[in-house]
Scaffold this active site. Structure first.
Site, PDB file in Angstrom:
ATOM      1  N   LEU A   9      49.141  50.827  46.615  1.00 28.07           N
ATOM      2  CA  LEU A   9      48.157  51.703  45.974  1.00 28.07           C
ATOM      3  C   LEU A   9      46.767  51.176  46.286  1.00 28.07           C
ATOM      4  O   LEU A   9      46.284  50.232  45.673  1.00 28.07           O
ATOM      5  CB  LEU A   9      48.372  51.735  44.458  1.00 28.07           C
ATOM      6  CG  LEU A   9      49.721  52.227  43.949  1.00 28.07           C
ATOM      7  CD1 LEU A   9      49.762  52.201  42.421  1.00 28.07           C
ATOM      8  CD2 LEU A   9      50.012  53.641  44.444  1.00 28.07           C
ATOM      9  N   GLY A  10      46.127  51.758  47.297  1.00 28.05           N
ATOM     10  CA  GLY A  10      44.773  51.355  47.664  1.00 28.05           C
ATOM     11  C   GLY A  10      44.713  50.727  49.045  1.00 28.05           C
ATOM     12  O   GLY A  10      45.545  49.886  49.394  1.00 28.05           O
ATOM     13  N   GLY A  15      43.397  45.856  50.128  1.00 30.79           N
ATOM     14  CA  GLY A  15      44.565  46.562  50.655  1.00 30.79           C
ATOM     15  C   GLY A  15      44.691  46.398  52.157  1.00 30.79           C
ATOM     16  O   GLY A  15      45.791  46.194  52.684  1.00 30.79           O
ATOM     17  N   GLU A 129      48.466  37.198  40.429  1.00 30.70           N
ATOM     18  CA  GLU A 129      47.703  36.027  40.875  1.00 30.70           C
ATOM     19  C   GLU A 129      46.300  36.385  41.349  1.00 30.70           C
ATOM     20  O   GLU A 129      45.326  35.677  41.068  1.00 30.70           O
ATOM     21  CB  GLU A 129      48.458  35.308  41.998  1.00 30.70           C
ATOM     22  CG  GLU A 129      47.789  34.037  42.492  1.00 30.70           C
ATOM     23  CD  GLU A 129      47.750  32.951  41.433  1.00 30.70           C
ATOM     24  OE1 GLU A 129      46.640  32.650  40.949  1.00 30.70           O
ATOM     25  OE2 GLU A 129      48.811  32.430  41.079  1.00 30.70           O
ATOM     26  N   ILE A 136      42.564  31.327  45.097  1.00 33.18           N
ATOM     27  CA  ILE A 136      42.971  30.099  44.402  1.00 33.18           C
ATOM     28  C   ILE A 136      44.228  30.394  43.580  1.00 33.18           C
ATOM     29  O   ILE A 136      44.213  31.284  42.733  1.00 33.18           O
ATOM     30  CB  ILE A 136      41.853  29.593  43.464  1.00 33.18           C
ATOM     31  CG1 ILE A 136      40.554  29.379  44.238  1.00 33.18           C
ATOM     32  CG2 ILE A 136      42.281  28.304  42.770  1.00 33.18           C
ATOM     33  CD1 ILE A 136      39.364  29.055  43.356  1.00 33.18           C
ATOM     34  N   GLY A 187      26.329  42.417  50.043  1.00 24.63           N
ATOM     35  CA  GLY A 187      27.589  42.959  49.547  1.00 24.63           C
ATOM     36  C   GLY A 187      28.260  42.105  48.492  1.00 24.63           C
ATOM     37  O   GLY A 187      29.391  42.396  48.077  1.00 24.63           O
ATOM     38  N   GLU A 190      27.228  44.533  43.315  1.00 21.12           N
ATOM     39  CA  GLU A 190      27.240  45.986  43.354  1.00 21.12           C
ATOM     40  C   GLU A 190      25.825  46.532  43.131  1.00 21.12           C
ATOM     41  O   GLU A 190      24.925  45.815  42.683  1.00 21.12           O
ATOM     42  CB  GLU A 190      28.167  46.523  42.258  1.00 21.12           C
ATOM     43  CG  GLU A 190      29.604  46.033  42.349  1.00 21.12           C
ATOM     44  CD  GLU A 190      30.363  46.631  43.516  1.00 21.12           C
ATOM     45  OE1 GLU A 190      29.908  47.667  44.058  1.00 21.12           O
ATOM     46  OE2 GLU A 190      31.405  46.069  43.890  1.00 21.12           O
ATOM     47  N   ASP A 201      32.647  40.398  34.005  1.00 21.34           N
ATOM     48  CA  ASP A 201      33.718  40.123  34.954  1.00 21.34           C
ATOM     49  C   ASP A 201      34.362  38.772  34.661  1.00 21.34           C
ATOM     50  O   ASP A 201      35.594  38.641  34.610  1.00 21.34           O
ATOM     51  CB  ASP A 201      33.160  40.153  36.380  1.00 21.34           C
ATOM     52  CG  ASP A 201      34.175  39.740  37.424  1.00 21.34           C
ATOM     53  OD1 ASP A 201      34.986  40.593  37.839  1.00 21.34           O
ATOM     54  OD2 ASP A 201      34.168  38.554  37.834  1.00 21.34           O
ATOM     55  N   LYS A 205      38.370  37.586  33.288  1.00 24.46           N
ATOM     56  CA  LYS A 205      39.189  36.549  33.928  1.00 24.46           C
ATOM     57  C   LYS A 205      39.529  35.424  32.951  1.00 24.46           C
ATOM     58  O   LYS A 205      40.650  34.906  32.953  1.00 24.46           O
ATOM     59  CB  LYS A 205      38.456  36.006  35.151  1.00 24.46           C
ATOM     60  CG  LYS A 205      38.290  37.052  36.247  1.00 24.46           C
ATOM     61  CD  LYS A 205      37.352  36.581  37.349  1.00 24.46           C
ATOM     62  CE  LYS A 205      37.183  37.657  38.413  1.00 24.46           C
ATOM     63  NZ  LYS A 205      36.189  37.298  39.436  1.00 24.46           N
TER      64      LYS A 205
END
Length: 428
Positions: A9-10, A15, A129, A136, A187, A190, A201, A205
């Site tokens: 998916l992607g 992907g 993971e 990592i 890049g 965003e 973000d 995590k």
């Protein structure tokens, strides 16, 4: 074994990396798992789009249900992101007996317990993971490598964008705004960088890591979050002068089964290994009662580093298939979640104060600390050509968060303090 068939998916950055690794490493993969791994179908937004990687057109689909409902597909690999629709696809895949590999930190941070419970109910694997720290292998390490130990603290740089920004500010003296623009051009950030620079973000995590490390279902709302958008060159300069680097750290601690989790800019002693982690790299520092201190370092994002973690999970699923143990491994969050109060959260703090430049100011400031039982490690007054008033830098000894909040509230009404310019946690 017959070939294991995968639905992907992607087909974005990660992907594409998954396809490269699976197709390019068939011999190695087959030697590890005893069968070939075939990417049977790939979900894309536009089948007609020109791609750098050649893929047979009959493998592409624009309908996710072509993959979810295909009885020939054994494993669904999700690298498209999103939450609501993606959760629906994964739960449906599990209900149909398909194993799932995902790189989706947002989904696992918000709905991980529900997804893992669905996987167990259907005797399926859900491995993730790649959702934290790219290449990592920190999740597998927490589950397997520390299975005989008791983790007391996890401290990490888990967002490469903010680490890139703070590194450039420290090494080149650049302003936050200028480095953010550069990160966007490269890049790394965003066009809307809020999730990265405001710590969201990293918080997702840390939700995942603390749940795994402490065996309790930590929720995103349990994480105290502060980003780097207010970090100034003065903060960076004072940190360096005092022997620290300023890093955005995720910090999860456990003491007597009480947990605290935060994401915040933190002064890290230069002698600490995590202080030397620069650029877009990630690092996770783990404290175990038996093993002591360990650090895991590497690329936190990118096509092939992240795809490496995805394919490693895919290999683990196929090995479990061969052994007949799918849905029987992983971590059960069996402990009751007990969150620390502000009185139980303890740390050293750095404060930068703009104050009136007259006699007796320092005495009044230190009196406030004494009234709230916060002891001081060092006090320094520095001239600043950009500030006509005096600047006082304070580093405390360990103090509980509640006491520090009382100190800061008292400073708001203290006439000799013009501004509490900065407050940061101190580590190392």
């Amino acid at each position: 074994m017959k070939p294991v068939k995968v639905g992907l998916l992607g087909l974005g950055t990660v992907g594409t990396g998954v396809v490269r690794l699976v197709e390019g490493h068939q011999e190695d993969l087959k030697s590890q798992v005893g069968s070939s791994i075939v990417i049977e179908k790939i979900l894309v937004q536009n089948k007609a789009k020109q791609r750098a990687l050649h893929i047979d057109a009959d493998k592409l689909t624009e309908d996710p249900w072509d993959i979810i409902r295909d009885p020939e597909i054994d494993v669904v690999v999700e690298v498209m992101g999103g939450i609501a629709d993606t959760k629906q696809y994964i739960l449906e895949a599990l209900s149909r007996g398909k194993h799932v590999v995902t790189a989706n930190k947002d989904l696992m941070a918000l709905h991980g317990p529900e997804i893992i419970a669905a996987a167990r109910a259907n005797q399926c694997d859900v491995l993730y993971e790649a959702s934290v720290a790219g290449g990592i292998p920190i999740i597998r390490t927490l589950i397997e490598g520390f299975s005989s130990d008791r983790i007391t603290k996890i401290m990490g740089i888990v967002n490469g964008t903010t680490n890139f920004i703070l590194t450039k500010m420290s090494n080149e003296g650049a302003s936050y705004g200028d480095v953010l623009k550069e990160a966007q051009q490269l890049g790394y950030a965003e066009s809307d960088p809020t999730s990265d620079v405001e710590g969201l973000d990293a918080a997702r995590k840390m939700t995942i890591l603390s749940t795994l490390g402490f065996r309790a279902n930590v929720a995103l709302e349990d994480v105290s979050v502060k980003g780097i958008s207010s970090v100034s060159q003065d903060d960076i300069a004072y940190a360096k002068r005092l022997g620290y680097e300023l890093k955005l750290l995720g910090i999860a601690e456990r003491q007597d089964d009480y947990i605290s989790v935060s994401v915040e800019p933190t002064m890290v002693k230069l002698s600490h290994p995590i202080a030397s982690v620069n650029g877009v790299f990630n690092a996770v520092y783990v404290y175990g009662e038996a093993v002591g201190e360990t650090m895991f370092y590497g690329a936190g994002a990118g096509e092939l580093p992240t795809a490496t973690s995805v394919v490693a999970d895919l290999v683990a699923v196929v090995k479990n298939l061969k052994l007949g143990v799918n849905g029987k491994q992983g971590v059960t969050a069996y402990k009751e979640k007990k969150l620390k109060t502000d009185e139980q959260i303890s740390a050293k703090y750095f404060l930068l104060l703009h104050v009136a430049d007259r006699a007796g100011v320092l005495a009044r400031i230190t009196q406030v600390f004494a009234e709230h039982e916060v002891s001081l490690q060092s006090v320094l007054q520095q001239p600043n050509p950009h500030n006509p008033e005096a600047e006082i830098i304070v580093i405390t000894h360990d103090a509980n968060k509640a006491a520090m909040n009382k100190v800061l509230r008292a400073f708001e009404s203290l006439d000799v303090i013009r501004q509490v310019k900065s407050v940061y946690r101190v580590e190392g």
